[in-house]
Structure formats: C-alpha cells, structure tokens
Design an enzyme around this catalytic site. Structure first.
Site, PDB file in Angstrom:
ATOM      1  CG  ASP A 205      77.971  20.227  41.291  1.00  0.00           C
ATOM      2  OD1 ASP A 205      77.213  21.296  40.917  1.00  0.00           O
ATOM      3  OD2 ASP A 205      77.398  19.242  41.607  1.00  0.00           O
ATOM      4  CB  SER A 229      72.975  21.513  41.186  1.00  0.00           C
ATOM      5  OG  SER A 229      74.127  21.397  42.081  1.00  0.00           O
ATOM      6  CD  GLN A 279      75.534  24.468  40.609  1.00  0.00           C
ATOM      7  OE1 GLN A 279      75.485  24.603  41.877  1.00  0.00           O
ATOM      8  NE2 GLN A 279      76.300  23.474  39.912  1.00  0.00           N
TER       9      GLN A 279
END
Length: 288
Positions: A205, A229, A279
């Site tokens: 991430d 996110s 993502q």
C-alpha cells in the site's frame, strides 16, 4: 516502528474468539490509520481461521471509512466456504459501531501445474546504487516541502529506494511509472509464508498511488489533491524471502472522474514474480 520485529508485533492480532480478533494502530505519518496496516491485519485474522494448511492466493478489499489511530480495530471473520481445494473467508473491520473496511480472501491447497511469468524490467539500477528515503531526507531535507519532509522523518521498519527520484519542485508532468526497491530492517529470517504475505501486503500500500499523480505533476501534488485508497486487490504467486531487496514495479493505466487506477508487480532481485497488486484511489483536486 524501526524494525521487522515491531512490524510483526503490529500485524499479529489479539485473539478474542475463534473468529474475532483485535488490533492496534501505528501512524506512518498521516492522521488516519494506514491502509496497508488494515489489509495485513485483516489477512492475519483470516489466516488464523485456516486449519487445513491452504495458502493465500488472492484477496479483494474496500476501504469504507478512515480509521481512527486512537481506537482499537476489531476484525470479525466469516467462514464462507471450505471446499475440496479452496477456502474463502470474509473479514469485516469495525471501530466501535462503524464498519471501516471489508475484505475477502481465498486460500488454495498446494498443487502442481503449469508455470510462467512476465519478466522483470531489464537494466534497472540496483539498490546499492540508489538513495533511500533516509538518504533523501539527509541530503535534500532542507529543500523538501514541509509535509513531505515530515513524512520522510517517520521511523519505518522498511527501507525504500526508488530507481528514479521525481523532484516535487520541478512541477513537470512525467510518465505514470515507478520502480521502487524495498527491504525490511532487522532480522527477517525464519518467517512463515502466511506472515510473509501479510508483511508484503502491508508494504504494497506504499508508493502505488504515486504513479497516478505523475502525469499531472505540473499542477497536482499531495498538498492540493485529496487522496485515499478506495480498494485494494492482490494475488500471491510464489514463495519468497525477505533476506534481500525486492522490487515493486508500478504503473497507472488511467485516471478519470477524480479517481486514479494503479497496478504493480513485486519481484525478487533475481526476477521471480512474487505477487501482483491493483488499487484505485481517490485523487480529487482541492478547490480553494
């Protein structure tokens, strides 16, 4: 956090019942809980309900609410299915009465089959040739924007070394690609595969949404763009070790409608493809 042992202490949850676990949070420099932490903790909860030695091969998740750093996070695991080859778990993360995150994860029994992968980019600079985030802070700290300098000053259990350093002061659009070497700090030997996957998910991430801003760097930066996110998916292909540098190779195929999409591949130094990541994130211009 300064080493892998600190990270392990963060990711391994307190067991409340067979399907309920509690976690705490550590900041990475932002005022809300880091998405990678919630991802990894949710996988820790899911994996602890797997009793048939099946191996995590994919997960898909959504970030619903920003997490509060001061509150514990409770992870509830639902046993969706234990089939002949695959086991599926659904994890819901709560803070008080709020659901902040949901994740589905699939585990597969070990099987033999066909094997291929895409190659790693050739001729990349090796980590020994590059500056890490710590080096960048020491060398350019006085010239960095205040918010970026504060981010680099946070102690982390991971060292990152980008193959190219994008100067935030240049205000020049650049292609939507990024390659970053990373390595754990401290002794990373004798870690089981499930825990290695959780650590890798935590790291995945970091950096990835940066590639969505690069093509707009002449006008967009972290200070004038609201980012978050929205979802995170990951596929795990092969076993690996953290005893050497790994490469996170990222790109952003598209940005539109105040959202940016990015994907990445994670390789060992010798070119073995370990995992792939996708993502989508919010990238909303802040209108003043």
């Amino acid at each position: 956090m300064t080493s892998v042992s600190d990270l392990l202490n963060l990711l391994i949850l307190e067991k409340i019942s067979e399907t309920e676990f509690n976690g705490v949070s550590k900041t990475i420099g932002s005022p809300i809980v880091f998405g990678g932490q919630v991802l990894a903790q949710a996988l820790n909860a899911a994996s602890r309900t797997i009793t048939n030695d099946r191996i995590l091969h994919s997960m898909h998740s959504y970030f619903l609410e920003a997490g509060n750093l001061e509150l514990p996070i409770t992870y509830n695991v639902s046993v969706v299915r234990d089939g002949g080859s695959f086991s599926v778990r659904r994890v819901t993360a709560h803070q008080k009465e709020r659901t902040i995150f949901i994740l589905s994860a699939s585990f597969h029994k070990k099987e033999e089959g066909y094997d291929h992968q895409i190659p790693m980019k050739p001729d990349l600079k090796q980590p020994e040739e590059l500056l890490g985030w710590t080096d960048i802070l020491q060398k350019f700290g006085d010239f960095l924007p205040k918010s970026l300098k504060a981010f680099f000053e946070i102690d982390r259990p991971i060292e990152f070394k980008p193959t190219e350093i994008v100067n935030p002061l240049d205000k020049k659009d650049v292609p939507p690609f990024s390659d970053v070497w990373f390595k754990l700090k401290g002794d990373a030997k004798n870690i089981d595969l499930a825990t290695k996957q959780q650590i890798l998910t935590y790291i995945s991430d970091y950096n990835i949404l940066g590639s969505t801003l690069y093509p707009h760097a002449s006008k967009a930066h972290w200070g004038n763009t609201q980012t978050a996110s929205l979802d995170h998916s990951m596929w795990y292909f092969r076993d690996f070790d953290f005893d050497d540098w790994l490469l996170y190779s990222m790109e952003s195929p598209s940005a539109s409608s105040a959202r940016g999409f990015a994907r990445g591949n994670i390789f060992t130094r010798d070119g073995k493809l370990v995992a792939s990541v996708a993502q989508e994130g919010l990238m909303r211009p802040i209108v003043k």
